[in-house]
Design a protein around this motif. Structure first.
Motif, PDB file in Angstrom:
ATOM      1  N   SER A  81       0.811  -1.224   0.000  1.00 60.89           N
ATOM      2  CA  SER A  81       0.000   0.000   0.000  1.00 60.89           C
ATOM      3  C   SER A  81       0.843   1.274   0.000  1.00 60.89           C
ATOM      4  N   SER A  82       2.043   1.243   0.562  1.00 59.47           N
ATOM      5  CA  SER A  82       2.864   2.449   0.583  1.00 59.47           C
ATOM      6  C   SER A  82       3.359   2.836  -0.800  1.00 59.47           C
ATOM      7  N   PHE A  83       3.331   1.905  -1.762  1.00 56.52           N
ATOM      8  CA  PHE A  83       3.671   2.230  -3.146  1.00 56.52           C
ATOM      9  C   PHE A  83       2.431   2.539  -3.973  1.00 56.52           C
ATOM     10  N   VAL A  84       1.268   2.086  -3.502  1.00 59.00           N
ATOM     11  CA  VAL A  84       0.014   2.362  -4.204  1.00 59.00           C
ATOM     12  C   VAL A  84      -0.497   3.747  -3.850  1.00 59.00           C
ATOM     13  N   ASN A  85      -0.376   4.115  -2.578  1.00 57.75           N
ATOM     14  CA  ASN A  85      -0.850   5.415  -2.102  1.00 57.75           C
ATOM     15  C   ASN A  85       0.222   6.486  -2.311  1.00 57.75           C
ATOM     16  N   LYS A  86      -0.182   7.632  -2.824  1.00 59.36           N
ATOM     17  CA  LYS A  86       0.776   8.715  -3.109  1.00 59.36           C
ATOM     18  C   LYS A  86       1.362   9.290  -1.831  1.00 59.36           C
TER      19      LYS A  86
ATOM     20  N   SER B 223       2.612   8.468   1.599  1.00 59.99           N
ATOM     21  CA  SER B 223       3.018   7.366   2.472  1.00 59.99           C
ATOM     22  C   SER B 223       4.356   7.701   3.098  1.00 59.99           C
ATOM     23  N   GLN B 224       4.638   7.057   4.192  1.00 61.69           N
ATOM     24  CA  GLN B 224       5.884   7.289   4.911  1.00 61.69           C
ATOM     25  C   GLN B 224       7.051   6.598   4.198  1.00 61.69           C
ATOM     26  N   GLU B 225       8.174   7.286   4.138  1.00 62.45           N
ATOM     27  CA  GLU B 225       9.358   6.706   3.499  1.00 62.45           C
ATOM     28  C   GLU B 225       9.789   5.426   4.206  1.00 62.45           C
ATOM     29  N   SER B 226       9.617   5.391   5.517  1.00 64.77           N
ATOM     30  CA  SER B 226      10.006   4.199   6.272  1.00 64.77           C
ATOM     31  C   SER B 226       9.165   2.992   5.865  1.00 64.77           C
ATOM     32  N   ASP B 227       7.886   3.240   5.546  1.00 63.26           N
ATOM     33  CA  ASP B 227       7.018   2.141   5.102  1.00 63.26           C
ATOM     34  C   ASP B 227       7.472   1.616   3.748  1.00 63.26           C
ATOM     35  N   ARG B 228       7.860   2.516   2.855  1.00 64.20           N
ATOM     36  CA  ARG B 228       8.330   2.107   1.532  1.00 64.20           C
ATOM     37  C   ARG B 228       9.634   1.316   1.646  1.00 64.20           C
ATOM     38  N   LEU B 229      10.517   1.769   2.507  1.00 69.11           N
ATOM     39  CA  LEU B 229      11.793   1.072   2.678  1.00 69.11           C
ATOM     40  C   LEU B 229      11.587  -0.339   3.229  1.00 69.11           C
ATOM     41  N   LEU B 230      10.604  -0.511   4.102  1.00 75.23           N
ATOM     42  CA  LEU B 230      10.302  -1.837   4.625  1.00 75.23           C
ATOM     43  C   LEU B 230       9.830  -2.758   3.500  1.00 75.23           C
TER      44      LEU B 230
ATOM     45  N   GLU C 126     -11.029  -3.428 -17.719  1.00 75.77           N
ATOM     46  CA  GLU C 126     -10.833  -2.730 -16.451  1.00 75.77           C
ATOM     47  C   GLU C 126      -9.833  -3.467 -15.571  1.00 75.77           C
ATOM     48  N   TYR C 127      -9.936  -4.788 -15.554  1.00 73.16           N
ATOM     49  CA  TYR C 127      -9.010  -5.582 -14.749  1.00 73.16           C
ATOM     50  C   TYR C 127      -7.580  -5.456 -15.275  1.00 73.16           C
ATOM     51  N   ILE C 128      -7.399  -5.569 -16.585  1.00 74.53           N
ATOM     52  CA  ILE C 128      -6.063  -5.438 -17.174  1.00 74.53           C
ATOM     53  C   ILE C 128      -5.457  -4.087 -16.815  1.00 74.53           C
ATOM     54  N   ASP C 129      -6.262  -3.024 -16.904  1.00 72.47           N
ATOM     55  CA  ASP C 129      -5.760  -1.679 -16.603  1.00 72.47           C
ATOM     56  C   ASP C 129      -5.322  -1.563 -15.151  1.00 72.47           C
ATOM     57  N   GLN C 130      -6.130  -2.058 -14.229  1.00 79.46           N
ATOM     58  CA  GLN C 130      -5.796  -1.917 -12.807  1.00 79.46           C
ATOM     59  C   GLN C 130      -4.568  -2.743 -12.434  1.00 79.46           C
ATOM     60  N   ILE C 131      -4.474  -3.958 -12.962  1.00 82.63           N
ATOM     61  CA  ILE C 131      -3.316  -4.783 -12.619  1.00 82.63           C
ATOM     62  C   ILE C 131      -2.048  -4.244 -13.282  1.00 82.63           C
ATOM     63  N   THR C 132      -2.185  -3.648 -14.459  1.00 78.75           N
ATOM     64  CA  THR C 132      -1.025  -3.026 -15.098  1.00 78.75           C
ATOM     65  C   THR C 132      -0.481  -1.895 -14.235  1.00 78.75           C
ATOM     66  N   GLN C 133      -1.374  -1.080 -13.698  1.00 82.35           N
ATOM     67  CA  GLN C 133      -0.926  -0.002 -12.816  1.00 82.35           C
ATOM     68  C   GLN C 133      -0.253  -0.560 -11.560  1.00 82.35           C
ATOM     69  N   LEU C 134      -0.805  -1.627 -11.018  1.00 81.26           N
ATOM     70  CA  LEU C 134      -0.178  -2.277  -9.866  1.00 81.26           C
ATOM     71  C   LEU C 134       1.196  -2.806 -10.249  1.00 81.26           C
ATOM     72  N   GLY C 135       1.319  -3.371 -11.445  1.00 79.20           N
ATOM     73  CA  GLY C 135       2.609  -3.874 -11.903  1.00 79.20           C
ATOM     74  C   GLY C 135       3.675  -2.794 -11.934  1.00 79.20           C
ATOM     75  N   HIS C 136       3.320  -1.597 -12.380  1.00 80.48           N
ATOM     76  CA  HIS C 136       4.273  -0.487 -12.385  1.00 80.48           C
ATOM     77  C   HIS C 136       4.757  -0.177 -10.959  1.00 80.48           C
ATOM     78  N   ARG C 137       3.840  -0.218 -10.002  1.00 79.27           N
ATOM     79  CA  ARG C 137       4.230   0.082  -8.618  1.00 79.27           C
ATOM     80  C   ARG C 137       5.167  -1.003  -8.065  1.00 79.27           C
ATOM     81  N   VAL C 138       4.869  -2.257  -8.362  1.00 83.99           N
ATOM     82  CA  VAL C 138       5.738  -3.338  -7.879  1.00 83.99           C
ATOM     83  C   VAL C 138       7.119  -3.230  -8.517  1.00 83.99           C
ATOM     84  N   MET C 139       7.171  -2.865  -9.790  1.00 84.33           N
ATOM     85  CA  MET C 139       8.464  -2.726 -10.459  1.00 84.33           C
ATOM     86  C   MET C 139       9.279  -1.579  -9.872  1.00 84.33           C
ATOM     87  N   GLU C 140       8.612  -0.538  -9.375  1.00 85.33           N
ATOM     88  CA  GLU C 140       9.334   0.527  -8.674  1.00 85.33           C
ATOM     89  C   GLU C 140      10.022  -0.035  -7.434  1.00 85.33           C
ATOM     90  N   ALA C 141       9.281  -0.830  -6.670  1.00 86.13           N
ATOM     91  CA  ALA C 141       9.859  -1.430  -5.466  1.00 86.13           C
ATOM     92  C   ALA C 141      10.987  -2.393  -5.820  1.00 86.13           C
TER      93      ALA C 141
END
Length: 340
Positions: A11-16, A18-25, A136-151
């Motif tokens: 959620s810390s990568f999904v939500n704009k 968020s605490q940096e400490s949460d992202r680092l975890l 709609e499902y493809i679009d939402q999961i694609t956006q989630l994929g971008h966030r996971v790739m950031e992490a």
């Protein structure tokens, strides 16, 4: 209780905000998971359960149609876009038929798209709302994929946009809806929902219903179950992430047991892959460790020099050999490599 796959709150990568400490975890948790086995559950992903439930219900309606109706959307009609329906046993893993039927889908693109595995989907019109729900499902999961790739980028001590800049600004998104029909177990032959394999690309994001059957081959542990967890996706890394990281992160073999539960089982994998034209190379300065002798198929993810698209075409040509000549005909579709 034995070995269990980690559960990571993204959620810390999904939500704009968020605490940096949460992202680092999250970054550390993903790094640990990728170093050990390459599989993890995602919660806090932001995808509404209502959308997933709607996709589940509509998919079941499609698979309940008679075979003649489903064959109206067979993959042979999808041409080089590689889209459409295949019957039970129509897909091969390691040369053996999988005990599932399915619908191959992807980004909705124009009919005359120049690249293989790109083009329009074959949407069943008998199921009202199916097309809109799938897109709609493809679009939402694609956006989630971008966030996971950031992490994942940060887990490798890279800029968060490393993968986006090099490979996934325009990712190749492939979506499958699989139906594992319940079967009668046959002791005389070994049959699987899906046989042992690794995925080809960067990241797989899978939703599975409450029946389960997915199994993961964990180093020093052997095969362990990856049961469904409510409101979660299960993620695994593919061959291209192993290639990019020089073998630091390994794509892990997995399989699906034969479904003998008395109820049909659905799963929804989305493959978040490099751009078709991208030339995927190890991170600059990283040491490469080739473990092809230990891989399930004894092949090397470092041995090819072409684009990701060419790697993918060779692989899926083994999965659907009857469609190979049609879908892999690229004579009139020259592929220009993207510079790394």
């Amino acid at each position: 209780m034995g070995f269990k796959l980690p559960i990571i709150d993204i959620s810390s990568f999904v939500n704009k905000e968020s605490q940096e400490s949460d992202r680092l975890l999250v970054v550390q948790q993903i790094r640990d998971a990728c170093l050990v086995h390459g599989f993890f559950y995602l919660v806090g992903h932001g995808v509404q359960q209502e959308l997933i439930d709607r996709l589940d219900s509509l998919s079941r309606l499609f698979f309940q149609l008679d075979e003649e109706t489903k064959q109206k959307y067979r993959m042979e009609l999808g041409g080089k876009a590689w889209r459409g329906f295949f019957s039970l046993g129509g897909e091969l893993t390691s040369g053996k038929p999988d005990m599932k039927e399915g619908l191959y889908l992807g980004q909705e693109l124009e009919q005359d798209h120049p690249l293989p595995i790109h083009g329009p989907n074959l949407f069943p019109t008998e199921v009202e709302g199916f097309k809109a729900t799938i897109l709609e499902y493809i679009d939402q999961i694609t956006q989630l994929g971008h966030r996971v790739m950031e992490a994942l980028s940060l887990s490798l001590n890279l800029d968060s946009q490393y993968f986006s800049k090099n490979y996934t600004a325009d990712p190749l998104i492939l979506f499958r809806i699989f139906n594992y029909r319940t079967q009668v177990a046959d002791d005389a032959s070994e049959r699987w929902g899906v046989g042992e394999h690794t995925d080809y690309g960067l990241l797989t994001i899978l939703y599975q219903d409450n029946i389960g059957g997915l199994q993961v081959k964990v180093p020093n542990q052997g095969w362990i179950p990856a049961p469904p967890i409510k409101n979660s996706f299960i993620c695994n890394i593919g061959d291209m992430l192993e290639r990019v990281t020089g073998g630091l992160y390994r794509s892990t073999p997995h399989r699906v047991a034969l479904n003998t539960t008395g109820k049909d089982r659905l799963s929804f994998p989305i493959f978040f892959d490099p751009n078709f034209n991208a030339k995927v190379r190890p991170i600059e300065g990283i040491e490469t460790s080739d473990n092809s002798t230990e891989r399930w198929d004894k092949s090397s993810v470092f041995s090819f020099e072409d684009t990701y698209g060419q790697y993918l075409l060779k692989k899926i040509g083994l999965v659907f050999p009857d469609l190979k000549s049609q879908a892999l005909d690229t004579t009139n579709n020259p592929i220009k490599p993207t510079a790394y």
